[in-house]
Every structure is written in C-alpha cells, then in structure tokens.
Design an enzyme around this catalytic site. Structure first.
Site, PDB file in Angstrom:
ATOM      1  N   GLY A 536     -26.653  14.868 -13.188  1.00  0.00           N
ATOM      2  CA  GLY A 536     -25.683  13.783 -13.283  1.00  0.00           C
ATOM      3  C   GLY A 536     -24.298  14.384 -13.406  1.00  0.00           C
ATOM      4  N   GLY A 539     -24.063  16.051 -16.917  1.00  0.00           N
ATOM      5  CA  GLY A 539     -25.040  17.033 -17.362  1.00  0.00           C
ATOM      6  C   GLY A 539     -26.369  16.777 -16.683  1.00  0.00           C
ATOM      7  N   VAL A 541     -30.243  15.660 -15.933  1.00  0.00           N
ATOM      8  CA  VAL A 541     -31.104  14.514 -16.213  1.00  0.00           C
ATOM      9  C   VAL A 541     -32.518  15.067 -16.329  1.00  0.00           C
ATOM     10  CG1 VAL A 541     -31.900  12.257 -15.447  1.00  0.00           C
ATOM     11  CG2 VAL A 541     -29.591  13.016 -14.853  1.00  0.00           C
ATOM     12  N   ASP A 652     -20.447  -0.108  -7.392  1.00  0.00           N
ATOM     13  CA  ASP A 652     -21.001   1.087  -6.744  1.00  0.00           C
ATOM     14  C   ASP A 652     -22.467   0.865  -6.398  1.00  0.00           C
ATOM     15  OD1 ASP A 652     -21.044   3.575  -5.660  1.00  0.00           O
ATOM     16  OD2 ASP A 652     -21.047   4.672  -7.560  1.00  0.00           O
TER      17      ASP A 652
HETATM   18  P1  AMP Z   1     -27.500   9.561 -12.308  1.00  0.00           P
HETATM   19  O1  AMP Z   1     -26.538  10.417 -13.023  1.00  0.00           O
HETATM   20  O2  AMP Z   1     -27.835   8.320 -13.059  1.00  0.00           O
HETATM   21  O3  AMP Z   1     -27.078   9.280 -10.917  1.00  0.00           O
HETATM   22  O4  AMP Z   1     -28.889  10.368 -12.233  1.00  0.00           O
HETATM   23  C1  AMP Z   1     -29.041  11.513 -11.421  1.00  0.00           C
HETATM   24  C2  AMP Z   1     -30.433  11.579 -10.868  1.00  0.00           C
HETATM   25  O5  AMP Z   1     -31.382  11.665 -11.902  1.00  0.00           O
HETATM   26  C3  AMP Z   1     -30.820  10.331 -10.076  1.00  0.00           C
HETATM   27  O6  AMP Z   1     -30.413  10.411  -8.762  1.00  0.00           O
HETATM   28  C4  AMP Z   1     -32.330  10.368 -10.223  1.00  0.00           C
HETATM   29  O7  AMP Z   1     -32.907  11.210  -9.279  1.00  0.00           O
HETATM   30  C5  AMP Z   1     -32.549  10.937 -11.604  1.00  0.00           C
HETATM   31  N1  AMP Z   1     -32.705   9.850 -12.589  1.00  0.00           N
HETATM   32  C6  AMP Z   1     -31.734   9.233 -13.279  1.00  0.00           C
HETATM   33  N2  AMP Z   1     -32.256   8.288 -14.086  1.00  0.00           N
HETATM   34  C7  AMP Z   1     -33.578   8.313 -13.895  1.00  0.00           C
HETATM   35  C8  AMP Z   1     -34.668   7.573 -14.430  1.00  0.00           C
HETATM   36  N3  AMP Z   1     -34.480   6.611 -15.316  1.00  0.00           N
HETATM   37  N4  AMP Z   1     -35.915   7.849 -14.015  1.00  0.00           N
HETATM   38  C9  AMP Z   1     -36.101   8.817 -13.089  1.00  0.00           C
HETATM   39  N5  AMP Z   1     -35.123   9.544 -12.555  1.00  0.00           N
HETATM   40  C10 AMP Z   1     -33.867   9.314 -12.945  1.00  0.00           C
END
Ligand code: AMP
Length: 855
Positions: A536, A539, A541, A652
């Site tokens: 993310g 940091g 995930v 977004d």
């Molecule tokens: P984000 O910063 O929310 O865009 O998260 C980065 C990546 O982490 C996403 O593109 C997903 O691949 C994974 N991710 C985030 N949240 C989840 C979740 N609740 N369950 C599974 N994968 C997640």
C-alpha cells in the site's frame, strides 16, 4: 328439551343429485324410414296405413277396427328388438281409440282396450312362437277416446301410455299388440331404456350407467377423480331405476397448485399458489413473495424478505419483527441491566441485537451497543437519571424496526453510595493502572521489532513475535460483554431513524478522536501476521488472523504504517479507518479495528481471498459466465448505492479498488480523503493542480473538480467495462491527454467483446456528458436485478460487426457537427451500404441518428 340431542333431518332432495333423466331409444317407429318388418295376423286384422308426412317419410301407423264382428283376436308382432344390455325397458305407445258409444249398433261387441305382450329371446329365431308363450305386460285403455263428432272437428285425441318391463335376462325381445274388437290406430311405438348419464360430481367422474333391472334398485357406482385432483374420500353415487343419480358419498379435491372451476381443476397462474388440496382456491402470493411458475404450491420470498420454515405459505414474507418485551434487571447508580425476549417472528436466525439508549430528552447524543445475547448492561450512566432504551434485531434480512421506547432510571447517588460500592472505583482504578502498566511494558518490548521490520518479519517470526500472552483479548473500549459492541453517536453525525450520514473525519480537530469514534482499538496480541500480500501507499499489506476473546479466530488483512512516518502520514493512514469504520454494508470492506496504541500502527479489515478485482479478472480471463460477472457488478453497485446514500463520494472507484473474496463477493475499498488520489498510481496531475485517475473520472470532475455521486456513476460505468472485458485497461495505451480530448469530443469506449447489449447501454448511460442524465446508483441496482431475474435479456450481445474493438465510438451527439448528412457519416465509417436502410427507417438526419438506441 335439555336432555334431548339435536336432531338432524336430511331432506330427501339433498340426496337427489340430478333430475335430468336420460333415456336411450331401442326403437322409435316414427324414425324408421323403410319397412318396419312387423307382422300382422290374421291378414284382415291390423293393417299398416301407407301414409307419408310432409317430407314423404313413411308414418308407420297400424290400425284395426273390427267392432261389429264377434270374437276378434288380431295380433301385431314387432321385429326383434335388442335391449343393448339394459335389463329394464320402457315402452311408450301413442294411439287413438274410438268411443264405443259413438258407434251405432256396435255396442255388443265393441271394446275400448287392447293388450300388450313381450317375449324374450337372444336372437331373431324366436319369432314363430305361439300366442300363449307371450307374457302379458298390460291391458291398455285410452284416457281419451274420440267420437265421430271429434273426427268431424278434426280434433285428434292422441293417447300416450308408458309401461316398463324387467328384469330382462336375454339379449332382446319381441313386443306384440293384441286387439280383441276395438277401433284403434297405433300411431307410434317407442322402446327405450334409462341410464344415469355420465357426470362429474364433487370432482369425480361417474360413467354412463344403465339403470338396474328392478324398479326400486339403486346401483352403487364408484367415481374416478378428474385430472389434477386427489381422493379426499372414495367418491360414490347411486343410480336409480329412473336414471337419477342419488346419495353422493365422498369427494375429490383439486390437488395443490390447482383450483376448482366449473367442475374442473384449473392450474394456478403465475403469481398465485395453492398450498394444499384443502385450500379452496388459488390465492395471490402473500406480500413480498412471488412465483413465476404455474401450478405453484407456495411462493418464494423476495430478496431480503423471509419466512420461517414453520410459517404457513399463506404468511407474508417480512423483514425481522421488532422486539416487544423488555424488562429491567439490576439497576445501580451508574448502570441499568436489561433483558428481553426474542421476537415472536424473527424471520430467520437473529445474528445480533442493537440496543440504542440515551439520557431522556438528550436524544441527539446516544449510544449503541451490539449484543448477541438477550441481556445487556448499560454502564457509565449518570446517577438518578432517566434513560430511554430501544432494541432491534438483525437477521440475514437486515435490521428489524426498533422496539417501542422503554424508560428506566438509575439509582440516586445517596442510595448507591453504600460502603461496598464506594470501594469498587478504587479497586477498578488500581487493577486498571496495573494492567495498563503491564501492557505498556510488553508492547514497548514488542513494538520495537514491529516498527523496524513492518510486517516483513512476520512470516518468519509469526506467532513468535507475539508469544502467547494471556491477557484478555478484545476491544479496549468494550467494557461490557465481549459479544457486545458499543458505539456512540453525537449531535449531527447521525440521521435517525434510517440511513446514517457520513462524517468527514476532517471535522474533528483531533484526528485521533475521529479514529476512536469510528474504529475499535484492537490489542496487538490478538493479531497473528502470516504473510505479505500487497503493497500500500503507507506500508505493506499482510494477511493474518484475529482472535478476539470469546470469538473464533478468523482471517484478516492488516495494513501497516511503515516506519519513519510523519504525523500527517499517520493521520492520513488512519483517516481511511475513520471512514471505513462508519460503513456497515456487505459490499463495503469491513473494518475490524485499528492498532494505534502500539507499533506498527495497523488497520485490520476482513480478508478478501481473491485480492483486487482487476488482477483477479486478468488472471481468470474468460472464465466466468455473464451472470457471474453481472453478480460482481451487482455487488459493487449495491455498495456504491450505500455510500451515496450516506453522502460519501468515493472519487477513485476502479476495479483495482474493489476487493473480491472466495465467494466472488465484491466489496468497495480504498477510502481516503485527499490522499485517495495521491496514493493511486493511476492518478495524474491535472492542469489545475489536482491529482486525478483520468481514465475513470467524469469530465466535469477532471475539468473543475466537480466530484459527486454522479461522477462516481461515471467511474462505475468504467468499472463495468473493466469487468466485462476481464480487466482490460480502459482506453488501452492512449495517453491521458488523448483520453480527456476524446471523451470531451463525445467518443466513448466501445463495447467489450461478447458484452450483452443491455449492459453496454448501461455503461453508455453512465457516461452521459450531462451528469444529471446519468442513472442513479439505486436505479442501476434495480436494472441489474431485473437482468439477473430475467437472464434471457442478457442474450442479445452487442453486434460483433458494429463493435469497433480498438476504436472509440462516438457517443451522442454523434459528431453531428462533423457530418452534414447521414450518408456522409455512414461513408466515413465505411458503412455507406446501410444508407438506404437508415433512410427507409426515418433516420434521415444526424439529429435523428443521435437518438438511435441499441434496441
Ligand atoms: P490498498 O493499499 O488498499 O490498495 O491495498 C494494496 C493491496 O493489498 C490490494 O491491491 C490487495 O491486493 C491487497 N489487499 C488490501 N486489502 C485487502 C484485503 N482486505 N484482503 C485481501 N487483500 C487485500
């Protein structure tokens, strides 16, 4: 009298079903066209008068009139008459007879009667029998004889006499008429038997039944239940010698799904049902249920409506019912305990209760506690104050209505300050201080390694990082039962009753307060980190597991805030949790809580096994049915409807920001404030300085930052396109500048391959230039629901030949300025050959062409 039992008298007419008699002719002399074949002897006795009627058909009249001569014995024998299985036959004679008084001089020998006989035989061989072998049926006399005067007046006095014979034992018989000196004209002889006609009674079919041979005999006949009916009690009736159906017993009933109409069982139409043979007729489906089939025996509940298994099918489908009985339990100066009964008709399993309470007359500031039990204790209350409580239940169908208001008062200070209770705060404070100290020490020890390594260390140090600490796992806020959740709502943050509005965390002076308002603090020891699953903006995930006290461990996603963050980064990072924590919807990613009291700072959400939707679709190109894809779109739009109802504009919305779980349920994620756009690699700086994901954003939002739910609808159209093309990049490799220009000029993305026309039309509607003309999210929800209910509407695909796979299509107005005529335009797009068809169908101007819809 007091002791006499009531008497029931069955009136005979109730036992007789049909008076409509039914007879079958074995012989009717008036309808025989040729020779009757009857024999008269002696030859000068009965003679046939060769008369014809107006149609020249013979009238077979036999007459004899030997009134002046002694010792007359004139016989007239019929031909053999088959009885066709009947054992009782009827003979109807029509004749005239001369009054002897009117005959001068004939009085001595003149007779006014004749005799009728029969003789049974199996075939015609029995004809030449002796007179004494005939059995006499009766002597026939005239009710009315006539005089010469009558003849002169041309008044014919025709007598009709009927006699019956039986039981017959052979296949047929002869009749004989004996004259002993009367003046008779036998005008017609009709021989017939009677039957009870085939009939449907009480939904049972009774066949044609020939009456019994005895004049008093009742034949018992069994009925057969008609089509689509079932036996209630074996149906029977009785056929009398007169051909009447008598004494019906038993009956049939139309089976479930069919109703009785005009002695038949008619199918229940769609929208109607009949649950059992005993229901009188098809009934309309009860409220909130439906059936699309004929012959339904029950109706299905509409989405989100339920009926208990034990409920009869006549019961309406409903959402959960309110809690009605609430009782107070222990009351202290600071707390009130309540218990209540499960609603009588909960419509499914109750998942939890929501208890709302507030100090009387202070409704704008209230507290909500969630509990799986039917008891709670509200604590932290003011002494001697009245509090109002309302409870509602939640099942899979959603929340039921709130109960009525129940008002209880805490004990006044003077009573509560007993010596025992006054000690409690001291004990609580000392225990709490002890626990906090212990927590600070342990978390300090552990957080060092967390900060340094993010969650990267976790895969190797899993479970070792947080050794089995035995202190209580739970939300630090949850003073009550761990099954209970508690939330406070303040003035203006909530619209009641009904949908809540979203509260911008920016409105809080202290961002930490916002986080703790909307997100639960989880103790770090409850989290086990397993592996890194993504990166993310702030940091790593990770995936991991959350074990809260009293609950089963379950998988979660954990977002970490990398080390060395600035205060602004921390605020922005936790801002997402402050937003997410306000949402509660099956298509919005669910926030479990935050970890802010130790490091690394973490946001814990439900785990979505299949990760982000765009990657997932690319990986599974072409693997899903249209209905599965539409199901994903339905989920996303349902989540978006919820957000727009809450007044939250996402800004977004894109497939990369949708997460999908192992059941293919899609959930909207990635919430933020200004930072949303900053952390999206797709976002580009616009000339006005903002950072915007150009390909997903409505023109008015790009041009003058007009972000609304209508601009979210535009983005939703792009998500539809991404889903239907399995994660294709919108506008392919066009540059952002070219995309802005093309969209501004009215070009739109072409239909994805094999895309149902109805879905592409919906995308085009979402991409209307005028944002007010775009559909609203709730309208999209209903449109997709309609398509899911009638999947045949998804069969029409966008015509492959009209699909320009790598070209943008001109949207209305179809470049009307660029082309002067329809012909010119069609030529320009290499479709000049269709010009004539366009003209023939009235599309003769570019303005008319602009109105063409896919239909
Ligand atoms: P984000 O910063 O929310 O865009 O998260 C980065 C990546 O982490 C996403 O593109 C997903 O691949 C994974 N991710 C985030 N949240 C989840 C979740 N609740 N369950 C599974 N994968 C997640």
């Amino acid at each position: 009298g007091e002791n006499s039992a009531p008497e029931f008298v069955i009136h005979p007419s109730y036992l007789t079903v049909f008076f409509l008699l039914f007879s079958v002719n074995l012989l009717d002399s008036r309808t025989v066209m040729g020779d009757l074949g009857w024999i008269a002897y002696p030859k000068n006795g009965w003679e046939e008068i060769g008369e014809v009627d107006e149609n020249y058909a013979p009238i077979h009249t036999y007459q004899v009139c030997k009134v002046m001569e002694q010792n007359q014995n004139n016989w007239l024998l019929t031909s053999w008459i088959s009885n066709e299985g009947a054992s009782r036959i009827f003979i109807e004679l029509k004749f005239t007879l001369r009054d002897c008084n009117s005959l001068p001089g004939g009085l001595g020998t003149c007779k006014e009667t004749f005799n009728m006989y029969y003789f049974e035989s199996d075939d015609e061989d029995g004809r030449n029998i002796k007179e004494n072998q005939y059995i006499k049926i009766d002597t026939i006399a005239a009710d009315e004889s006539f005089t010469e005067l009558d003849l002169g007046d041309r008044v014919m006095k025709l007598n009709t006499e009927v006699r019956d014979v039986g039981p017959l034992t052979k296949k047929g018989f002869y009749l004989a008429f004996q004259d002993v000196g009367a003046c008779i004209a036998l005008v017609s002889v009709r021989v017939y038997y009677k039957k009870c006609p085939s009939v449907i009674h009480n939904l049972a079919h009774f066949p044609d039944t020939i009456t019994g041979g005895d004049s008093s005999q009742l034949l018992e006949v069994s009925g057969v239940c008609i089509n689509h009916s079932v036996t209630e009690e074996a149906p029977k009736m009785h056929c009398s010698a007169e051909g009447e159906w008598l004494v019906p017993i038993g009956k049939c009933l139309c089976k479930a799904g069919y109703e009785e109409k005009n002695n038949t069982c008619q199918v229940c139409r769609p929208g109607f049902f009949k649950a059992s043979p005993h229901s009188p007729s098809c009934s309309k489906c009860p409220p909130h249920s439906y059936t699309l089939d004929e012959a339904s025996t029950s109706c299905l509940c509409e989405e989100d409506y339920f009926r208990k298994e034990s409920d009869p099918p006549t019961m309406a489908c409903t959402t959960p019912s309110p809690v009605s009985t609430v009782k107070k339990g222990k009351i202290t100066k600071n707390s009130i305990s309540l218990s209540w009964q499960e609603p009588d008709r909960p419509n499914g399993i109750i998942l939890e209760y929501e208890i709302k309470y507030f100090e009387k007359d202070q409704e704008t500031s209230y507290t909500i506690i969630k509990s799986k039990e039917t008891t709670i204790t509200a604590d932290g209350l003011k002494p001697g104050s009245a509090y109002v409580f309302q409870i509602r239940a939640r099942t899979a169908a959603g929340y039921g209505g709130f109960s009525q208001r129940f008002e209880f008062e805490t004990s006044p200070l003077s009573v509560a300050a007993s010596s025992d209770e006054s000690q409690i705060p001291i004990i609580v404070v000392s225990v709490t201080v002890g626990v906090i100290l212990l927590a600070v020490v342990i978390s300090f020890l552990l957080s060092g390694s967390c900060c340094d390594h993010g969650c990267g260390w976790a895969s190797s140090l899993r479970a070792v990082a947080y050794p089995s600490l035995t202190w209580r796992c739970g939300y630090s806020k949850a003073k009550q039962d761990p099954e209970e959740e508690k939330m406070h709502f303040h003035n203006g943050h909530i619209k009641l009753p009904g949908v809540r509005t979203y509260v911008d965390p920016h409105t809080y002076e202290d961002p930490n307060q916002a986080v703790h308002e909307f997100a639960k603090e989880i103790e770090a020891s409850c989290i086990t980190i397993e592996r890194v699953i993504g990166a993310g903006e702030f940091g790593e995930v990770c995936s991991g597991r959350l074990k809260l006290q009293g609950k089963r461990e379950f998988p979660v996603a954990i977002k970490t805030l990398k080390v060395g963050y600035t205060e602004k980064q921390r605020r922005d990072f936790l801002g997402e949790a402050s937003i997410m924590g306000q949402f509660d919807h099956p298509n919005i990613i669910h926030l479990e809580g935050v970890i802010t009291k130790s490091k690394p700072v973490m946001i814990v959400t439900e785990y979505m096994e299949n990760g982000s939707l765009d990657t997932f679709l690319k990986k599974n190109d072409g693997q899903f049915t249209v209905i599965q894809l539409v199901g994903m779109l339905r989920g996303i739009v349902s989540g978006m409807k919820y957000l727009s109802d809450m007044g939250y504009v996402h800004r977004d919305l894109a497939a990369r920001n949708i997460l999908i779980n192992s059941n293919l349920v899609c959930k909207v994620s990635d919430f933020g404030l200004s930072r949303v756009l900053e952390d999206d690699p797709e976002a580009a700086y616009t000339t006005r300085g903002g950072k915007i994901p150009i390909r997903w954003t409505a023109p008015e939002a790009i041009a003058f930052r007009k972000f609304t739910s209508a601009s979210d609808v535009w983005s939703y159209g792009i998500v539809m396109w991404e889903v239907m093309s399995y994660g294709e990049r919108p506008y392919w490799e066009m540059t952002n500048q070219d995309v802005i220009k093309a969209v501004e000029e009215g070009y739109r993305l072409p239909s994805p391959m094999d895309c149902p026309a109805a879905l592409y039309q919906l995308m085009l509607d979402c991409w209307q230039k005028d944002r007010n003309s775009r559909p609203k999210f709730d309208e999209i929800v209903s449109m997709l629901d309609k398509l899911i209910r009638n999947p045949s509407n998804l069969k029409t695909l966008v015509n492959a030949s009209s699909r320009a796979s790598n070209l943008l299509v001109e949207h209305s107005p179809i470049g009307s300025s660029a082309y002067r005529s329809v012909g010119e335009w069609l030529e320009a797009i290499k479709m000049g050959r269709y010009t004539e068809i366009f003209m023939e169908n009235g599309y003769s101007s570019m303005d008319a062409v602009a109105q063409v819809t896919l239909e």
